[in-house]
Design a protein around this motif. Structure first.
Motif, PDB file in Angstrom:
ATOM      1  N   LEU A 134       0.812  -1.216   0.000  1.00 44.18           N
ATOM      2  CA  LEU A 134       0.000   0.000   0.000  1.00 44.18           C
ATOM      3  C   LEU A 134       0.846   1.268   0.000  1.00 44.18           C
ATOM      4  O   LEU A 134       0.413   2.311  -0.472  1.00 44.18           O
ATOM      5  CB  LEU A 134      -0.933   0.000   1.214  1.00 44.18           C
ATOM      6  CG  LEU A 134      -2.093  -0.999   1.157  1.00 44.18           C
ATOM      7  CD1 LEU A 134      -2.858  -0.991   2.477  1.00 44.18           C
ATOM      8  CD2 LEU A 134      -3.031  -0.660   0.008  1.00 44.18           C
ATOM      9  N   ALA A 135       2.040   1.190   0.576  1.00 46.65           N
ATOM     10  CA  ALA A 135       2.888   2.382   0.668  1.00 46.65           C
ATOM     11  C   ALA A 135       3.705   2.619  -0.599  1.00 46.65           C
ATOM     12  O   ALA A 135       4.411   3.627  -0.706  1.00 46.65           O
ATOM     13  CB  ALA A 135       3.820   2.256   1.869  1.00 46.65           C
ATOM     14  N   GLU A 136       3.616   1.713  -1.580  1.00 42.12           N
ATOM     15  CA  GLU A 136       4.399   1.875  -2.797  1.00 42.12           C
ATOM     16  C   GLU A 136       3.837   3.005  -3.665  1.00 42.12           C
ATOM     17  O   GLU A 136       2.633   3.277  -3.649  1.00 42.12           O
ATOM     18  CB  GLU A 136       4.399   0.562  -3.590  1.00 42.12           C
ATOM     19  CG  GLU A 136       5.129  -0.569  -2.883  1.00 42.12           C
ATOM     20  CD  GLU A 136       5.057  -1.871  -3.655  1.00 42.12           C
ATOM     21  OE1 GLU A 136       4.366  -1.879  -4.706  1.00 42.12           O
ATOM     22  OE2 GLU A 136       5.677  -2.858  -3.218  1.00 42.12           O
ATOM     23  N   PRO A 137       4.687   3.680  -4.436  1.00 45.20           N
ATOM     24  CA  PRO A 137       4.214   4.744  -5.337  1.00 45.20           C
ATOM     25  C   PRO A 137       3.140   4.223  -6.290  1.00 45.20           C
ATOM     26  O   PRO A 137       3.225   3.095  -6.784  1.00 45.20           O
ATOM     27  CB  PRO A 137       5.492   5.142  -6.093  1.00 45.20           C
ATOM     28  CG  PRO A 137       6.608   4.759  -5.178  1.00 45.20           C
ATOM     29  CD  PRO A 137       6.154   3.516  -4.473  1.00 45.20           C
ATOM     30  N   GLY A 138       2.129   5.044  -6.520  1.00 40.77           N
ATOM     31  CA  GLY A 138       1.045   4.661  -7.388  1.00 40.77           C
ATOM     32  C   GLY A 138      -0.185   4.155  -6.661  1.00 40.77           C
ATOM     33  O   GLY A 138      -1.251   3.997  -7.268  1.00 40.77           O
ATOM     34  N   ASN A 139      -0.032   3.909  -5.357  1.00 44.31           N
ATOM     35  CA  ASN A 139      -1.151   3.389  -4.559  1.00 44.31           C
ATOM     36  C   ASN A 139      -1.762   4.454  -3.645  1.00 44.31           C
ATOM     37  O   ASN A 139      -2.478   4.120  -2.705  1.00 44.31           O
ATOM     38  CB  ASN A 139      -0.695   2.199  -3.713  1.00 44.31           C
ATOM     39  CG  ASN A 139      -0.447   0.955  -4.545  1.00 44.31           C
ATOM     40  OD1 ASN A 139      -1.019   0.813  -5.622  1.00 44.31           O
ATOM     41  ND2 ASN A 139       0.404   0.067  -4.048  1.00 44.31           N
ATOM     42  N   GLU A 140      -1.475   5.722  -3.920  1.00 44.08           N
ATOM     43  CA  GLU A 140      -1.944   6.780  -3.026  1.00 44.08           C
ATOM     44  C   GLU A 140      -3.465   6.805  -2.917  1.00 44.08           C
ATOM     45  O   GLU A 140      -4.023   6.971  -1.824  1.00 44.08           O
ATOM     46  CB  GLU A 140      -1.434   8.147  -3.506  1.00 44.08           C
ATOM     47  CG  GLU A 140       0.076   8.352  -3.351  1.00 44.08           C
ATOM     48  CD  GLU A 140       0.862   7.713  -4.483  1.00 44.08           C
ATOM     49  OE1 GLU A 140       2.102   7.706  -4.407  1.00 44.08           O
ATOM     50  OE2 GLU A 140       0.229   7.215  -5.439  1.00 44.08           O
ATOM     51  N   SER A 141      -4.155   6.635  -4.027  1.00 40.87           N
ATOM     52  CA  SER A 141      -5.622   6.671  -4.003  1.00 40.87           C
ATOM     53  C   SER A 141      -6.187   5.502  -3.196  1.00 40.87           C
ATOM     54  O   SER A 141      -7.139   5.661  -2.428  1.00 40.87           O
ATOM     55  CB  SER A 141      -6.184   6.637  -5.428  1.00 40.87           C
ATOM     56  OG  SER A 141      -5.800   7.802  -6.137  1.00 40.87           O
ATOM     57  N   LEU A 142      -5.588   4.329  -3.361  1.00 38.74           N
ATOM     58  CA  LEU A 142      -6.033   3.152  -2.605  1.00 38.74           C
ATOM     59  C   LEU A 142      -5.790   3.360  -1.115  1.00 38.74           C
ATOM     60  O   LEU A 142      -6.648   3.032  -0.284  1.00 38.74           O
ATOM     61  CB  LEU A 142      -5.288   1.909  -3.091  1.00 38.74           C
ATOM     62  CG  LEU A 142      -5.583   0.603  -2.340  1.00 38.74           C
ATOM     63  CD1 LEU A 142      -7.062   0.262  -2.411  1.00 38.74           C
ATOM     64  CD2 LEU A 142      -4.737  -0.537  -2.906  1.00 38.74           C
ATOM     65  N   LEU A 143      -4.634   3.925  -0.777  1.00 39.96           N
ATOM     66  CA  LEU A 143      -4.327   4.177   0.626  1.00 39.96           C
ATOM     67  C   LEU A 143      -5.329   5.152   1.238  1.00 39.96           C
ATOM     68  O   LEU A 143      -5.802   4.952   2.360  1.00 39.96           O
ATOM     69  CB  LEU A 143      -2.903   4.729   0.747  1.00 39.96           C
ATOM     70  CG  LEU A 143      -2.392   5.016   2.166  1.00 39.96           C
ATOM     71  CD1 LEU A 143      -2.416   3.758   3.017  1.00 39.96           C
ATOM     72  CD2 LEU A 143      -0.971   5.595   2.103  1.00 39.96           C
ATOM     73  N   THR A 144      -5.675   6.203   0.485  1.00 40.27           N
ATOM     74  CA  THR A 144      -6.661   7.174   0.965  1.00 40.27           C
ATOM     75  C   THR A 144      -7.999   6.499   1.231  1.00 40.27           C
ATOM     76  O   THR A 144      -8.654   6.757   2.253  1.00 40.27           O
ATOM     77  CB  THR A 144      -6.848   8.303  -0.060  1.00 40.27           C
ATOM     78  OG1 THR A 144      -5.615   9.007  -0.203  1.00 40.27           O
ATOM     79  CG2 THR A 144      -7.926   9.277   0.392  1.00 40.27           C
ATOM     80  N   LEU A 145      -8.406   5.602   0.338  1.00 44.01           N
ATOM     81  CA  LEU A 145      -9.672   4.890   0.523  1.00 44.01           C
ATOM     82  C   LEU A 145      -9.634   4.001   1.757  1.00 44.01           C
ATOM     83  O   LEU A 145     -10.625   3.900   2.486  1.00 44.01           O
ATOM     84  CB  LEU A 145      -9.977   4.051  -0.724  1.00 44.01           C
ATOM     85  CG  LEU A 145     -10.412   4.817  -1.967  1.00 44.01           C
ATOM     86  CD1 LEU A 145     -10.556   3.873  -3.155  1.00 44.01           C
ATOM     87  CD2 LEU A 145     -11.741   5.537  -1.716  1.00 44.01           C
ATOM     88  N   LYS A 146      -8.495   3.362   2.020  1.00 49.34           N
ATOM     89  CA  LYS A 146      -8.403   2.482   3.192  1.00 49.34           C
ATOM     90  C   LYS A 146      -8.470   3.295   4.480  1.00 49.34           C
ATOM     91  O   LYS A 146      -9.057   2.843   5.478  1.00 49.34           O
ATOM     92  CB  LYS A 146      -7.117   1.661   3.162  1.00 49.34           C
ATOM     93  CG  LYS A 146      -6.979   0.713   1.982  1.00 49.34           C
ATOM     94  CD  LYS A 146      -8.199  -0.179   1.801  1.00 49.34           C
ATOM     95  CE  LYS A 146      -8.400  -1.182   2.925  1.00 49.34           C
ATOM     96  NZ  LYS A 146      -9.559  -2.066   2.677  1.00 49.34           N
ATOM     97  N   LEU A 147      -7.902   4.488   4.486  1.00 55.81           N
ATOM     98  CA  LEU A 147      -7.982   5.356   5.663  1.00 55.81           C
ATOM     99  C   LEU A 147      -9.420   5.816   5.883  1.00 55.81           C
ATOM    100  O   LEU A 147      -9.926   5.821   7.018  1.00 55.81           O
ATOM    101  CB  LEU A 147      -7.055   6.557   5.513  1.00 55.81           C
ATOM    102  CG  LEU A 147      -5.554   6.277   5.389  1.00 55.81           C
ATOM    103  CD1 LEU A 147      -4.775   7.590   5.353  1.00 55.81           C
ATOM    104  CD2 LEU A 147      -5.057   5.410   6.529  1.00 55.81           C
ATOM    105  N   GLN A 148     -10.084   6.218   4.811  1.00 56.63           N
ATOM    106  CA  GLN A 148     -11.474   6.650   4.924  1.00 56.63           C
ATOM    107  C   GLN A 148     -12.360   5.494   5.383  1.00 56.63           C
ATOM    108  O   GLN A 148     -13.274   5.686   6.192  1.00 56.63           O
ATOM    109  CB  GLN A 148     -11.961   7.196   3.585  1.00 56.63           C
ATOM    110  CG  GLN A 148     -11.292   8.499   3.174  1.00 56.63           C
ATOM    111  CD  GLN A 148     -11.748   8.980   1.811  1.00 56.63           C
ATOM    112  OE1 GLN A 148     -12.379   8.235   1.057  1.00 56.63           O
ATOM    113  NE2 GLN A 148     -11.425  10.227   1.470  1.00 56.63           N
TER     114      GLN A 148
END
Length: 269
Positions: A134-148
């Motif tokens: 999840l912390a790899e570049p390109g996964n920022e949108s997925l990470l944001t969704l998991k936080l939300q």
């Protein structure tokens, strides 16, 4: 991790895993964090009470608190935990999008809130198993969704936490004497004590000297040494353990100050 005055910036999703007999330290919690205990035992102390979390337990650690911790792996095993940091930017965005607001002050002084594990939380935890990607570049949108998703799960399972998560206020002015009596053994800078008691550094120093009739640095040194003397003499703790518990970073500095105050090395008590 030894005791430290300031915690580094935490990744949004942090997996802690290691072999060790024990690992102790302390930190200033700058952001809320939802944390799953996967194996081993975590003991926390926030100045009010000590709590113990074991495998399968779930907790919310509240921002703007001081917490001491001890991580204990199981016998012949690893300590494992998974934490999701709920940063202020994410929470403010959800507040604007969905109209979430704190309705009243939360009624608990505890820095760490134990939460009942539910099937919803278990499913969310399972979805985080590929955490290293999840912390790899390109996964920022997925990470944001998991936080939300973590925030929405908290509100679904524990609606009262809206008053915790969406309280964006800074610490208000607290009873300085009571706060310092509970938190003197936390090894943080004076500016952090000032912030947590709702004061500028200059006002903190002025108010402090009016109450304690000593400078903050002098009072902290004396109070920590008094507590260390009690721990060593009455509870039989070793100086190598006591100095960290009362907020010293360096054993040699502790030993020098202790001998200067009591006329004898801590190892001779």
């Amino acid at each position: 991790m030894s005791a430290t005055s300031e915690a580094p910036v935490r990744p949004a999703i942090l997996y802690s895993c290691y072999y060790s007999q024990s690992r102790a330290g302390e930190q200033f919690v700058a952001e809320h964090a939802l944390s799953f205990q996967l194996s081993g035992t975590l003991t926390t102390y926030d100045g009010f009470r000590e709590q113990v979390f074991r495998a399968g337990d779930l907790r919310l650690v509240k921002r703007n608190h001081l917490v001491k911790f001890n991580k204990q792996p199981p016998e012949n095993g690893e300590f494992k935990s998974l934490s999701v940091t709920l940063d202020q930017e994410t929470l403010r965005r959800l507040s604007l999008e969905h109209g979430y607001h704190a309705q009243k002050p939360h009624n608990s002084n505890s820095a760490v809130l134990e939460l009942p594990m539910t099937p919803l939380y278990q499913s969310y935890l399972a979805s985080l198993q590929p955490y290293e990607h999840l912390a790899e570049p390109g996964n920022e949108s997925l990470l944001t969704l998991k936080l939300q998703e973590a925030v929405l799960l908290l509100l679904k399972s524990n609606p009262e936490l809206q008053d915790v998560l969406f309280d964006f206020s800074e610490p208000g002015k607290l009873d300085l004497e009571a706060f310092m009596s509970r938190h003197f053994h936390f090894n943080v800078q004076l500016r952090r004590f000032a912030y947590l008691t709702g004061r500028s550094l200059a006002t903190f120093k002025r108010d402090f000297e009016k109450i304690f009739h000593l400078s903050p640095s002098r009072w902290l040194l004396q109070r920590r040494l008094q507590e260390a003397y009690y721990l060593i003499k009455e509870q039989g703790k070793a100086p190598s353990q006591a100095y960290l518990e009362v907020g010293f970073e360096d054993l040699s500095h502790f030993s020098f100050a202790f001998k200067k105050m009591y006329g004898v090395a801590p190892s001779r008590i």
